[in-house]
Design a protein around this motif. Structure first.
Motif, short mmCIF file in Angstrom:
data_model
loop_
_atom_site.label_atom_id
_atom_site.label_comp_id
_atom_site.label_asym_id
_atom_site.label_seq_id
_atom_site.Cartn_x
_atom_site.Cartn_y
_atom_site.Cartn_z
N LYS A 75 0.94 -1.04 0.01
CA LYS A 75 0.03 0.10 -0.10
C LYS A 75 0.87 1.30 -0.13
CE LYS A 75 -3.54 -2.17 2.58
NZ LYS A 75 -4.60 -2.20 3.62
N ILE A 76 0.50 2.35 -0.95
CA ILE A 76 1.42 3.46 -1.03
C ILE A 76 0.46 4.60 -1.12
CG2 ILE A 76 2.96 4.54 -2.54
CD1 ILE A 76 3.56 1.80 -3.60
N PRO A 77 0.70 5.77 -0.22
CA PRO A 77 -0.18 6.81 -0.48
C PRO A 77 -0.07 7.62 -1.45
CG PRO A 77 1.75 7.17 1.34
CD PRO A 77 1.70 5.58 0.75
N LYS A 78 -0.88 8.53 -1.65
CA LYS A 78 -0.70 9.56 -2.74
C LYS A 78 0.56 10.50 -2.89
CE LYS A 78 -3.73 13.20 -4.53
NZ LYS A 78 -4.82 14.13 -4.36
N ASN A 79 0.91 10.77 -4.02
CA ASN A 79 2.12 11.67 -4.31
C ASN A 79 3.41 11.27 -3.81
OD1 ASN A 79 0.52 13.57 -5.78
ND2 ASN A 79 -0.08 14.37 -3.68
N VAL A 80 3.71 9.77 -4.23
CA VAL A 80 4.93 9.23 -3.73
C VAL A 80 5.55 8.70 -5.11
CG1 VAL A 80 6.08 7.44 -2.75
CG2 VAL A 80 4.33 8.39 -1.60
N GLU A 81 6.95 9.09 -5.38
CA GLU A 81 7.79 8.33 -6.45
C GLU A 81 7.96 7.29 -6.11
OE1 GLU A 81 10.57 10.53 -8.37
OE2 GLU A 81 9.56 12.55 -8.26
N LEU A 82 7.69 6.21 -6.75
CA LEU A 82 7.77 4.86 -6.28
C LEU A 82 9.37 4.16 -6.18
CD1 LEU A 82 4.72 4.86 -6.72
CD2 LEU A 82 4.65 2.57 -7.28
N LYS A 83 10.17 4.90 -7.00
CA LYS A 83 11.34 4.63 -6.96
C LYS A 83 12.25 5.07 -5.56
CE LYS A 83 13.11 8.23 -9.95
NZ LYS A 83 13.85 8.45 -11.27
N THR A 84 11.74 5.83 -4.65
CA THR A 84 12.08 6.01 -3.51
C THR A 84 11.86 5.09 -2.44
OG1 THR A 84 10.32 7.47 -2.78
CG2 THR A 84 11.85 8.42 -4.03
N LEU A 85 10.99 4.14 -2.92
CA LEU A 85 10.65 2.95 -1.64
C LEU A 85 11.51 1.85 -1.88
CD1 LEU A 85 6.97 3.24 -2.54
CD2 LEU A 85 8.36 4.35 -0.58
N ASP A 86 12.74 1.94 -1.86
CA ASP A 86 13.81 1.02 -1.83
C ASP A 86 13.80 -0.12 -0.77
OD1 ASP A 86 14.90 2.50 -3.83
OD2 ASP A 86 17.05 2.80 -2.88
N ASN A 87 13.06 0.31 0.29
CA ASN A 87 12.97 -0.71 1.25
C ASN A 87 11.68 -1.76 1.35
OD1 ASN A 87 11.23 1.21 1.71
ND2 ASN A 87 11.14 1.24 4.00
N LYS B 197 4.74 7.87 -10.33
CA LYS B 197 4.08 8.49 -9.05
C LYS B 197 2.72 8.07 -8.93
CE LYS B 197 3.13 12.97 -8.62
NZ LYS B 197 3.09 14.42 -8.63
N SER B 198 2.64 7.91 -7.39
CA SER B 198 1.04 7.62 -7.20
C SER B 198 0.36 8.88 -7.42
CB SER B 198 0.84 7.14 -5.83
OG SER B 198 1.46 7.63 -4.81
N ASN B 199 -0.60 8.72 -7.92
CA ASN B 199 -1.81 9.98 -8.22
C ASN B 199 -2.89 9.87 -7.10
OD1 ASN B 199 -0.91 11.25 -10.22
ND2 ASN B 199 -2.03 10.37 -11.80
N SER B 200 -3.02 8.66 -6.37
CA SER B 200 -3.89 8.42 -5.61
C SER B 200 -3.27 7.50 -4.57
CB SER B 200 -5.08 7.73 -6.02
OG SER B 200 -5.00 6.64 -6.58
N SER B 201 -4.13 7.10 -3.30
CA SER B 201 -3.55 5.72 -2.98
C SER B 201 -3.66 4.88 -3.50
CB SER B 201 -4.32 5.67 -1.34
OG SER B 201 -4.18 6.62 -0.51
N ILE B 202 -2.37 3.94 -3.58
CA ILE B 202 -2.40 2.78 -4.64
C ILE B 202 -1.95 1.38 -4.05
CG2 ILE B 202 -1.83 4.21 -6.53
CD1 ILE B 202 0.89 3.10 -6.16
N VAL B 203 -2.42 0.42 -4.45
CA VAL B 203 -1.97 -1.10 -3.96
C VAL B 203 -1.29 -1.71 -5.19
CG1 VAL B 203 -2.58 -3.27 -2.97
CG2 VAL B 203 -3.78 -1.15 -2.37
N ILE B 204 0.12 -1.96 -5.17
CA ILE B 204 0.79 -2.72 -6.13
C ILE B 204 1.23 -4.11 -5.42
CG2 ILE B 204 1.38 -0.72 -7.32
CD1 ILE B 204 4.18 -1.32 -5.91
N GLU B 205 1.21 -5.10 -6.54
CA GLU B 205 1.79 -6.30 -6.20
C GLU B 205 3.34 -6.72 -7.17
OE1 GLU B 205 0.31 -10.83 -4.81
OE2 GLU B 205 -0.77 -9.62 -6.47
#
Length: 70
Positions: free
Chosen positions: A4-16, A60-68
């Motif tokens: 689960k990722i909140p809105k307005n996050v560049e996903l490449k910053t989520l290395d962990n 980048k997430s435009n809304s809260s998202i869920v990815i797998e």
């Protein structure tokens, strides 16, 4: 594993949370299924994507998202 990722996050910053290789849209290691929400491309991926797939390093997430991640 679903992430689960909140809105307005560049996903490449989520290395962990997400596994990345090149972080430039080329290798496809961060290819993920977009389960819910919307994303915006911040760079054009080179890797081939199927329906419902995205490259975490290129968006980048435009809304809260869920990815797998695949």
């Amino acid at each position: 594993m679903k992430i689960k990722i909140p809105k307005n996050v560049e996903l490449k910053t989520l290395d962990n949370q997400i596994q990345f290789g090149c972080k430039s849209g080329f290798c496809g290691q961060c290819k993920s299924n977009l389960i819910s929400g919307t994303v915006e491309l911040i760079q054009t991926p080179i890797a081939i994507l199927g329906t419902g797939e995205t490259l975490a390093c290129c968006c980048k997430s435009n809304s809260s998202i869920v990815i797998e991640q695949r």
